[in-house]
Write an enzyme that holds these catalytic residues in place. Structure first.
Site, mmCIF file in Angstrom:
data_model
loop_
_atom_site.group_PDB
_atom_site.id
_atom_site.type_symbol
_atom_site.label_atom_id
_atom_site.label_comp_id
_atom_site.label_asym_id
_atom_site.label_seq_id
_atom_site.Cartn_x
_atom_site.Cartn_y
_atom_site.Cartn_z
ATOM 1 N N GLU A 149 18.158 37.016 38.685
ATOM 2 C CA GLU A 149 18.411 38.249 39.449
ATOM 3 C C GLU A 149 19.811 38.124 40.002
ATOM 4 O OE1 GLU A 149 19.383 40.636 41.962
ATOM 5 O OE2 GLU A 149 18.054 39.591 43.372
ATOM 6 N N GLU A 181 31.846 43.197 42.225
ATOM 7 C CA GLU A 181 30.971 43.105 43.378
ATOM 8 C C GLU A 181 31.721 42.451 44.541
ATOM 9 O OE1 GLU A 181 26.351 42.034 44.188
ATOM 10 O OE2 GLU A 181 27.505 40.503 43.130
#
Length: 457
Positions: A225, A358
């Protein structure tokens, strides 16, 4: 360990050595046969006791995590105080309803399809939601009959010990849960350890690629994840008051230190100036300060290193053609700790660094669009695919747009994880799913037993 809001020492402890990791894996392997053989009902009973023990510690755990990583207390009480116990109870119930064996008729007789615990699990968690993300892994793995070695992040190693204390109080057998705090070296050794049967990791895409390569070479099952750069698509019929209220959480929760944030704001040109004004007003109204104060909206980021990283991205935005409309630096009234003002850039190109990478801080990039089709194309023009949101007064229209976004999860007029549904990403945002029944299935290995003749009644 340094307290995020003050920059002062919070605690100290040793980082796990390779020998410590070896000992933890050996303990997990030794405990595995008996734990696998334990009935689902008994495992559920122990997980329930584990939840009770965590509940007893919740009020001190949520404060400890807030001091470690800067998470506002209003969020920490749920994410670190209540959620882990709730997830343990969910999987305790689910394992009692999950059939271990199914019989399927075949052309020559029948097949018994059997679920078996996959084995020793290496669970590696980050610092941003340390208790919740550990529970993502511990609860289903333990329910399935796996034993676990949990590697906590150095920034939040203190709160990981709460799991150990609660597990002992609950009566989990020795070796079923093992906790090792450590950095990159400990994680690398654990991932490649010959005594590990599965790896489950939450963290950056860069680290996930390395872990994926190792597991691929070893043919070791892995759940990853990873990062995100999700889009909030504001449709031209959106209620801006409701949208801004929702974006406070969907785009800025946990000081921007959340993988699924909608940090790219896609705004229709027909309402572009109106949306920019609403965003600037929303961000300007946020309370930045002591994360232990429940009135605080935005606390510090986790460390000096993380603050410097976020400030570097803000500098890159300032040096682009984008327009800074809010924030843009360190708050003047926060001389201590690792604070960054909530920041909004307008007129961002989707190819800009602040739109593609990010940041993991309270920085939003606003990108204009002309049609629903262009908004969808912009949302999909990213290496990531973890989450996203769509905002509209027409739920059906928003849902159709949501269906077209290539991502693992998406919210319509909100974004709240549902632990009964799968969570995970596509593309560079990861492999596999956590939460829901799918999260439990990830810790089973399937065995088919072929038998001639009719099945027993």
């Amino acid at each position: 360990m340094i307290e995020a809001a003050t920059g002062e020492p919070l605690g100290d402890g040793a980082s796990a050595t390779e020998a410590d990791v070896d000992a933890a894996v050996a303990a997990a392997r030794a405990a595995l046969p008996a734990w696998q053989a334990t009935s689902p009902d008994h495992r559920a009973e122990l997980l329930g006791a584990f939840a009770v023990a965590l509940d007893r510690r919740a009020r001190t755990t949520d404060e400890l995590v807030t001091r470690e990583n800067g998470m506002p207390m209003s969020l920490s009480r749920g994410a670190n105080g209540r959620f882990p116990a709730a997830l343990l109870r969910y999987y305790a119930h689910l394992i009692t309803e999950t059939p271990i064996e199914e019989i399927r008729p075949s052309m020559i007789g029948h097949t018994i399809v059997r679920r078996e615990a996959i084995g020793v699990v290496a669970a590696i968690v980050p610092w941003n939601y340390p208790q919740a993300l550990a529970a993502f892994k511990l609860a289903p793995a333990l329910a399935a009959g796996c034993t676990v070695v949990l590697k906590a992040a150095p920034e939040t190693a203190l709160d990981a010990l709460v799991f150990a204390e609660a597990a002992q109080e609950a009566g989990l057998p020795p070796g079923v849960l093992n906790i090792v705090p450590g950095g990159v070296a400990a994680g690398q050794h654990l991932v490649s350890h010959p005594g590990v049967d599965k790896v489950t990791f939450t963290g950056s895409t860069a680290a996930g690629r390395i872990i994926g390569e190792v597991c691929g070479r070893l043919l070791r099952p892995v759940t990853l994840e990873l990062g995100g750069k999700s889009a909030a698509i504001i449709l031209d019929d959106a209620d801006l008051d409701a949208t801004m209220k929702g974006l406070r959480v969907a785009s800025l929760v946990n000081n921007g230190q959340t993988c699924h944030l909608s940090s790219r704001i896609l705004a229709p040109r027909s309402r572009y100036d109106e949306i920019l004004g609403a965003l600037a007003e929303m961000v300007g109204g946020l309370t930045v300060g002591d994360p232990l104060d429940t009135a605080t909206d935005i606390g510090p980021v986790v460390s000096r290193r993380q603050r410097d990283r976020v400030l570097e991205y803000i500098a890159a935005g300032k040096n682009s053609d984008a327009k800074l409309i809010a924030g843009g630096g360190v708050p003047a009234d926060q001389p201590r700790g690792w604070f960054v003002s909530p920041t909004v850039f307008a007129d961002v190109r989707n190819s800009d660094r602040i739109a593609q990478e990010e940041i993991f801080g309270p920085v939003l990039a606003v990108i204009p669009y002309d049609s629903d089709e262009e908004a969808i194309a912009l949302a999909n023009d990213s290496e990531f695919g973890l989450a996203g949101t769509v905002w509209s007064t027409d739920d059906e229209r928003a849902t159709e747009v949501a269906r077209a976004v290539h991502t693992g999860t998406v919210g319509v007029n909100d974004y709240q994880l549902d632990f009964r549904a799968p969570f995970g990403g596509v593309k560079a945002s990861g492999i596999g799913r956590e939460l829901g029944p799918e999260g439990l299935e990830a810790f089973f290995a399937l065995k088919s037993i072929y038998r001639v003749g009719p099945a027993d009644d």
